[in-house]
Design an enzyme around this catalytic site. Structure first.
Site, mmCIF file in Angstrom:
data_model
loop_
_atom_site.group_PDB
_atom_site.id
_atom_site.type_symbol
_atom_site.label_atom_id
_atom_site.label_comp_id
_atom_site.label_asym_id
_atom_site.label_seq_id
_atom_site.Cartn_x
_atom_site.Cartn_y
_atom_site.Cartn_z
ATOM 1 N N LYS A 276 0.841 -1.197 0.000
ATOM 2 C CA LYS A 276 0.000 0.000 0.000
ATOM 3 C C LYS A 276 0.873 1.243 0.000
ATOM 4 O O LYS A 276 1.922 1.284 0.663
ATOM 5 C CB LYS A 276 -0.889 -0.025 1.246
ATOM 6 N N SER B 34 -9.238 2.993 2.805
ATOM 7 C CA SER B 34 -8.170 3.385 1.927
ATOM 8 C C SER B 34 -7.335 2.238 1.386
ATOM 9 O O SER B 34 -6.520 2.450 0.510
ATOM 10 C CB SER B 34 -7.249 4.358 2.677
ATOM 11 N N SER C 62 -10.283 1.503 7.199
ATOM 12 C CA SER C 62 -9.570 1.396 5.922
ATOM 13 C C SER C 62 -9.077 0.005 5.565
ATOM 14 O O SER C 62 -8.631 -0.229 4.448
ATOM 15 C CB SER C 62 -8.384 2.370 5.902
#
Lengths: 551, 551
Positions: free
Chosen positions: B132, B209, B233
């Protein structure tokens, strides 16, 4: 705006407090001029019987056993400590309220219960514990040193956490000790209650904010005390008065059931911990505080049960001689040297450790974290009664420019700086493995508690040796060096020393061999985060080597 | 002030990104109009060989075993996932950078090492892991969605924590996925990279996210993904795309080696955690992340080793049907009903739990904690290139009046409010023991992840079902309900429902059976703080009962 003049409040509060001392135990010590009043503890006082002396000088562990063995009743135990506590207070001024009848009533119920059922009420059946101001105790004062809160009392439903558990376990409460205004002073002083004196040397402070706890331990006013520490408030008083103590990693013990003048900030959180006359008592209380599973009551506690420690045969101890900011005074240097020699003579390794960052900068960050609100809540309380700021706080605020509310962005940056320091320290500790003879990282770090054995009243000293380990969130114990006192003969001022900076100069100037003479010397040992059991076990080894004490 | 126009940056960044897709794997999917593109994952694509399909559909655990058994080389494993990832990205737009040659080079070295020594490099020898955006990876992009940071790349020395350990353990990295501007959006969208699409239903978001992680898991672009979760997230994207995941208690996993557009706030901290296709993979990664002893590297990690869990024979599961603020949409309600029935049929107890405080007020507190700086750091970054605020953030800021820096006093109060909610929740959980048939507190709490199966793009939905457990700091897993999808026939709009307030009305209005049709349904199970092992073990029982999956 002023509700009531603060001087009136002070007069009323102190008069009311004085009335809580049982008449038979009121003593006028105003003619007592000696700096040390410890002889009233060690030799005793006419008010204290031989049996009471016997009771009060036992360790908490031994006392519990004696109660179990029906050698003493809870009532006589409570009474013995209460008379001692009244004497201690009248010599040092550390109590805000006695409630001895309430304590005796608890003790009576415990005795009756034991008599009737043959069972102890709990693991601490009949153990007196002194209660620091900001712990909630049903019906009793909580004022955190502010005259505006002189009359504030907790309700039964406020009791929680440690003191709720202690009550359940059979403890007896009969006094509350006071704390410095706001708690953010390393001595115990307030406009409300006045100065508290070090029983070994009344010319210097007992330390704070848990000054009452350490005095009661030193003077046999309690067998067990719980302090709190956000910047050194357990370790300074415990060290200044020659006592054992543990400041744990945050989250290890329950921290509900207390409150302060402002909501607790969470970037460098405070913690509770025991102050005792022996390490075995520190361990006794620490194990209890973990065995009650604090994570089932305190939502910020960490779910780590008590873990028995297994140590290597020989320890590797880090030695932080100084932090590069404030050179410890000669008595502390001497203690570090002597302990080092004893450790090495016993076959343990001592490795000289240096801090991996600028401790003066770290202190600025830490102070800004403590005072993110610019002391707004405290100023508001002061204004309510018109009382002035304490001199030590005034010095602190001036020195660190504490004068305004910080912004959210500033708080974020402070937390990030904290994390950076924490990471640097963790790495430096880990990296000692590449340099020690044992090939292991140091097991604990030995360092001063404060640059001095204590400090003069109303002074803002260097907090760096304690607040550093709050900022880093490492557990620390205090180890009194038995028989080691600040000594004007052994510890002359080093007239050749050239201070490296303003803090060092200021600290150097504070050292006066006459002023400090007779103050006990203690050292700090810092352990790994969340490994309180290891630190206690290591301390027991040290206590044997240094003090020849078996725990 | 504007250094470079943001639109230029976007054009350049996307063109550069597109060039990182190997030419042989570039596909024009612009004619693909179906809402679900999951058939490219399940049925495959001409670019993906049968052997590659076989490799990529294995669990991480099975894959590691197959590599060990020399059934596959690391190179062919890397290549198989890489081609799948390129297809997944070109259908959903979730990657900011491929570096497949670097991944293959790592894989080659691993193969050579194994060939030469007969030893595996580490426990994750040859396992690809998607990375990520805000994790530090040497030489690769970190932009947290801001055009101002479009060119920022990490240095080798920035690598730390989880990805440093994963590299040491033999993992292979070949792509970075992007994240929403600032991370504080529960979908994956930014001006820099554009919208990311849910592969099951491109009309709705994948969640964020960690949107890239969940898509790569769903579409076989990686066998293992690590997300981060400060408000939902990990759990929202994992749930929206039908995947298993764990958001741990803060401090349980290492959280060094990452950074965001602003320093991490510490009152409600974010955490990293795995997103996987099976619970056994979640457990595999969780155990690894604890076995590396994060507390020896992350100064804020908690020293709790992996603890094997022992469960009661029959579980007591709390059921939070809704939070009193935003009624879940019909498909979620149906899933809660069906799972409840299955649990009860299997002999487990389901106890209806109600939140002990007003969740709407709690959300206000939580939002103010997240945005203590009034988004000052973000605004500064936006201004650097003149890019506009994302619509979802704009809605959030308007709704919660996020427009200024809070003061230190306000931050103190927010932390105190957090503590109050935490205490109330802990007490309510504990008190269920007095009401359950088992006489025990609930073992876990079942609740929605979000009011909807997902939500439409560029919308600020109710975060309350996930951010609540960040504020409270409880671990949560997502459990996909296999075969359960939002269904316009089974889940019509309840036209008789009368919303109780504005958030409920807003949430109700969002439900459109046609829009959501085909989106997978998952539920959240919340466990006790620091008892991740228990939660995973409980989840395995649930996975068997609900999905008939043996882990």
């Amino acid at each position: 705006m002023v509700k009531k003049d603060w001087k009136e409040i002070v007069k009323e509060s102190r008069a009311r407090r004085d009335m809580t001392i049982p008449e038979k135990w009121r003593v006028d010590f105003s003619n007592e001029k000696s700096a040390s009043i410890m002889h009233f503890a060690t030799e005793g006082h006419p008010l204290v019987s031989e049996r009471q002396k016997e009771i009060t000088t036992l360790s908490a562990g031994a006392l519990l056993q004696a109660i179990k063995d029906k050698k003493y009743t809870c009532v006589e135990v409570c009474e013995a400590f209460a008379v001692r506590a009244c004497i201690a207070h009248q010599l040092t001024n550390c109590v805000s309220e006695f409630f001895i009848e309430e304590g005796l009533e608890t003790a009576r119920k415990l005795d009756e219960y034991y008599e009737r059922t043959g069972q102890l009420w709990g693991p601490f059946h009949g153990l007196p514990v002194s209660v620091k101001d900001h712990f909630h105790l049903a019906g009793h004062l909580l004022n955190t040193g502010f005259t505006a809160w002189a009359d504030f009392r907790n309700k039964p439903e406020d009791e929680d956490g440690i003191f709720k558990e202690l009550r359940k376990a059979g403890c007896v409460f009969f006094m509350k000790t006071h704390m410095p205004t706001s708690g953010m002073v390393l001595e115990t002083t307030s406009n409300l209650w006045g100065n508290v004196y070090n029983p070994y040397n009344r010319k210097v402070t007992s330390g704070g904010s848990s000054g009452g706890e350490t005095i009661m331990i030193s003077m046999y006013g309690t067998p067990m005390a719980i302090g709190t520490d956000g910047a050194g408030s357990i370790r300074c008083p415990a060290g200044f008065c020659g006592n054992y103590s543990l400041k744990p990693t945050s989250g290890r013990f329950d921290y509900t059931g207390q409150s302060n003048y402002a909501p607790n900030q969470v970037i460098v959180p405070g913690v509770p911990g025991p102050i005792c006359r022996s390490l075995s008592d520190v361990k006794l209380m620490s194990k209890f505080l973990i065995d009650v599973e604090p994570w089932t009551n305190d939502p910020n506690a960490v779910a780590i049960p008590w873990r028995e420690s297994v140590l290597p045969e020989k320890l590797t101890i880090g030695l932080l001689k100084w932090d590069g900011v404030a050179m410890p005074h000669p008595p502390i240097q001497r203690a570090l040297r002597e302990v080092r020699q004893k450790l090495e003579a016993a076959g343990h390794e001592v490795y000289e450790f240096e801090m991996p960052f600028d401790c003066e900068e770290a202190m600025k960050v830490t102070m800004n974290i403590y005072f993110q609100s610019g002391f707004a809540e405290g100023k508001k309380l002061l204004a309510e009664t018109g009382e002035p700021l304490m001199p030590a706080l005034e010095q602190l605020f001036r020195f660190y420019n504490i004068d305004r509310e910080l912004t959210g962005s500033e708080s974020f940056k402070l937390a990030a700086q904290r994390n950076k320091y924490r990471k640097q320290f963790l790495t430096a500790w880990k990296d000692t493995a590449t340099k020690t003879k044992s090939g292991r990282p140091i097991d604990a770090l030995m360092c001063p508690i404060s640059p001095g054995a204590a400090f003069a009243h109303d002074l803002f000293p260097w907090w760096g040796y304690t607040s550093l380990f709050n900022m880093l969130d490492y557990p620390g114990i205090t180890l009194p060096i038995k028989g080691c006192f600040s000594d004007k003969t052994k510890d002359p001022k080093d007239t050749n020393y050239t201070p490296v900076g303003p803090w060092d100069k200021y600290t150097y100037d504070q050292y006066d061999p006459d002023l400090f003479h007779g103050t006990p010397i203690s050292l700090q040992f810092v352990g790994k985060r969340f490994f309180e059991e290891d630190l206690l076990q290591i301390s027991q080894v040290l206590d044997k080597v240094v003090n020849n004490v078996d725990n």
